[in-house]
Design an enzyme around this catalytic site. Structure first.
Site, PDB file in Angstrom:
ATOM      1  N   HIS A 161       0.669  -1.496   0.011  1.00 20.47           N
ATOM      2  CA  HIS A 161       0.012   0.185  -0.093  1.00 20.47           C
ATOM      3  C   HIS A 161       0.956   1.051  -0.284  1.00 20.47           C
ATOM      4  CE1 HIS A 161      -3.594  -2.036   0.868  1.00 20.47           C
ATOM      5  NE2 HIS A 161      -3.758  -2.541   1.036  1.00 20.47           N
ATOM      6  N   ASP A 196      -2.370 -10.341  -3.098  1.00 20.63           N
ATOM      7  CA  ASP A 196      -3.522  -9.773  -1.623  1.00 20.63           C
ATOM      8  C   ASP A 196      -5.191  -9.401  -2.214  1.00 20.63           C
ATOM      9  OD1 ASP A 196      -2.200  -8.710   1.414  1.00 20.63           O
ATOM     10  OD2 ASP A 196      -3.875  -7.636   0.937  1.00 20.63           O
ATOM     11  N   HIS A 198      -6.471  -7.011  -0.687  1.00 19.00           N
ATOM     12  CA  HIS A 198      -6.649  -5.287  -1.381  1.00 19.00           C
ATOM     13  C   HIS A 198      -5.517  -4.910  -2.295  1.00 19.00           C
ATOM     14  CE1 HIS A 198      -7.232  -6.762   3.129  1.00 19.00           C
ATOM     15  NE2 HIS A 198      -7.977  -6.005   2.665  1.00 19.00           N
ATOM     16  N   ASP A 285      -4.234 -12.705   3.140  1.00 23.35           N
ATOM     17  CA  ASP A 285      -5.760 -12.681   3.949  1.00 23.35           C
ATOM     18  C   ASP A 285      -7.335 -12.705   2.596  1.00 23.35           C
ATOM     19  OD1 ASP A 285      -4.633 -10.407   1.406  1.00 23.35           O
ATOM     20  OD2 ASP A 285      -4.852  -9.048   3.523  1.00 23.35           O
TER      21      ASP A 285
HETATM   22  C1  6XA Z   1      -7.398  -1.412   7.680  1.00 25.94           C
HETATM   23  C2  6XA Z   1      -7.287  -2.456   6.274  1.00 25.94           C
HETATM   24  C3  6XA Z   1      -6.050  -2.810   5.994  1.00 25.94           C
HETATM   25  C4  6XA Z   1      -5.640  -3.539   5.391  1.00 25.94           C
HETATM   26  C5  6XA Z   1      -4.277  -4.096   5.068  1.00 25.94           C
HETATM   27  C6  6XA Z   1      -4.306  -5.361   4.116  1.00 25.94           C
HETATM   28  N1  6XA Z   1      -8.837  -1.359   8.239  1.00 25.94           N
HETATM   29  N2  6XA Z   1      -3.636  -4.697   3.210  1.00 25.94           N
HETATM   30  O1  6XA Z   1      -4.056  -6.137   4.875  1.00 25.94           O
HETATM   31  O2  6XA Z   1      -3.071  -5.609   2.404  1.00 25.94           O
HETATM   32 ZN    ZN Z   2      -4.206  -7.417   2.384  1.00 25.82          ZN
END
Ligand code: 6XA
Ligand code: ZN
Length: 343
Positions: A161, A196, A198, A285
């Site tokens: 991110h 991932d 996200h 995840d």
């Molecule tokens: C915050 C969620 C952050 C996700 C982080 C993550 N409420 N990114 O796993 O790949």
């Molecule tokens: Zn993630």
């Protein structure tokens, strides 16, 4: 394959993050690193290596000097301003539309300017851990550059991110992007395939206008999934980079059926690009019942994923990203890596 690990990540340990309107227990915790390490050891994935030290130069190929400086000194400036008995630094104001996107000497303003969420607290050990994670990714990249088929960078904190001057989503330095740029600087052609759940918004932003690095991400549709403001199909690259970024947003509840198709589509794009090295920002995840997720991969699905990645037949660097279901975290990662090796 070799796993690169350092226990320096343990120092990045915070108590809570702010989400859903209140402080909630931290999800991106040191136990994650330990569980993954234990699983990799138990499954005999390969030898462990400590990271080498690469200095700031490869980090500054990806991140701005001002951003790095702010992260490095964030904790001491925060405690100097707010008190030394504090647990974590989380900003509470951001430059919204129509405001000036600048930071002053004020640390609250600096963190608001460079951060984008309340889920990414900074503590005393954050910078050291983030810096070590970058070294871990660089060491893994160096192994592959010197002829290893693959290496696993057990990075914590994660990185996908983080953009050149932006942190958030539990990420500070973009470990995968730093490794990618390091390989590009050695004349390698690099593709990144982020699995991932996200969107890897930071990686996309870093390479968006470039045709020499292909960035692909398979993730939950940002309409419903964090980080919401990035990761749609129409983000295909800008300028010279047009056509060299692809997003594969999938609906909530996706299982291997949908996911496997996206892997196939992304793999085809990777083959067409014909990279020398593949980098896989690996998040698990995507697992059923992950507390931060929303997909339904389980059991042998992670072997299917590893096998699909292995069949690309490319020298590959894995970096560790998300995965928060602690009872399955280690085995899901080990499943991907061992199936990759067997493919
Ligand atoms: C915050 C969620 C952050 C996700 C982080 C993550 N409420 N990114 O796993 O790949
Ligand atoms: Zn993630």
């Amino acid at each position: 394959m070799k796993t690169v690990y350092s226990d320096t990540h343990e120092a990045h340990a915070y108590t809570s993050e702010f989400e859903r309107g209140h402080l909630t227990p931290a999800r991106e915790i040191p136990a994650r690193g330990r569980l993954i390490l234990d699983a990799v050891r138990a499954r005999g994935i390969g030898p462990l290596s400590e990271p080498a030290h690469f200095g700031n130069e490869p980090i500054l190929r990806v991140h701005t000097a001002e951003f790095v400086h702010v992260l490095e000194h964030a904790w001491s400036r925060w405690t100097a301003k707010y008190g030394f008995d504090l647990r974590e630094a989380i900003p509470s104001v951001w430059p919204g539309r129509g405001m000036r996107n600048i930071h002053t000497e004020d640390i609250e303003a600096a963190l608001g300017c460079y951060g984008f969420d309340t889920a990414t607290p900074i503590v005393a050990g954050t910078w050291t851990a983030a810096r070590a994670a970058a070294d871990i990714a660089l060491t893994a990249a160096q192994f592959v550059s010197r002829g290893e088929r693959a290496a696993f960078a057990l990075t914590r904190p994660p990185g996908h991110h983080a953009a050149s001057d932006l942190y958030g989503g539990y990420c500070f330095l973009n470990n995968a992007a730093i490794a990618a740029q390091y390989l590009v600087d050695q004349g390698r052609r690099v593709a990144l395939l982020d699995v991932d759940i996200h969107h890897g918004n930071g990686t996309q932003a870093i390479f968006l206008d470039r045709a020499d690095v292909l960035t692909l991400s398979i993730h939950g549709d940002p309409e419903r999934f964090y980080p919401h403001f990035s990761g749609y199909v129409d983000e295909t690259g800008t300028g010279a980079g047009e056509g060299f970024n692809m997003n594969y947003p999938l609906p909530l509840g996706s299982g291997w059926g949908t996911y496997g198709q996206a892997i196939e589509a992304a793999s085809e794009r990777v083959r067409a690009f014909a990279p020398d090295v593949l980098i896989v920002p690996l998040g698990v995840d995507t697992h059923l019942d992950d507390p931060v997720g929303g997909f339904r991969l389980e059991g042998s699905d992670f072997q299917r994923l590893g096998s699909a990645l292995g069949k690309l037949g490319l020298p590959t660097v894995f970096t560790m990203e998300g995965g928060y279901r602690l009872d399955t975290l280690g085995s899901a990662v080990a499943d991907v890596l061992s199936a990759f090796e067997a493919a």
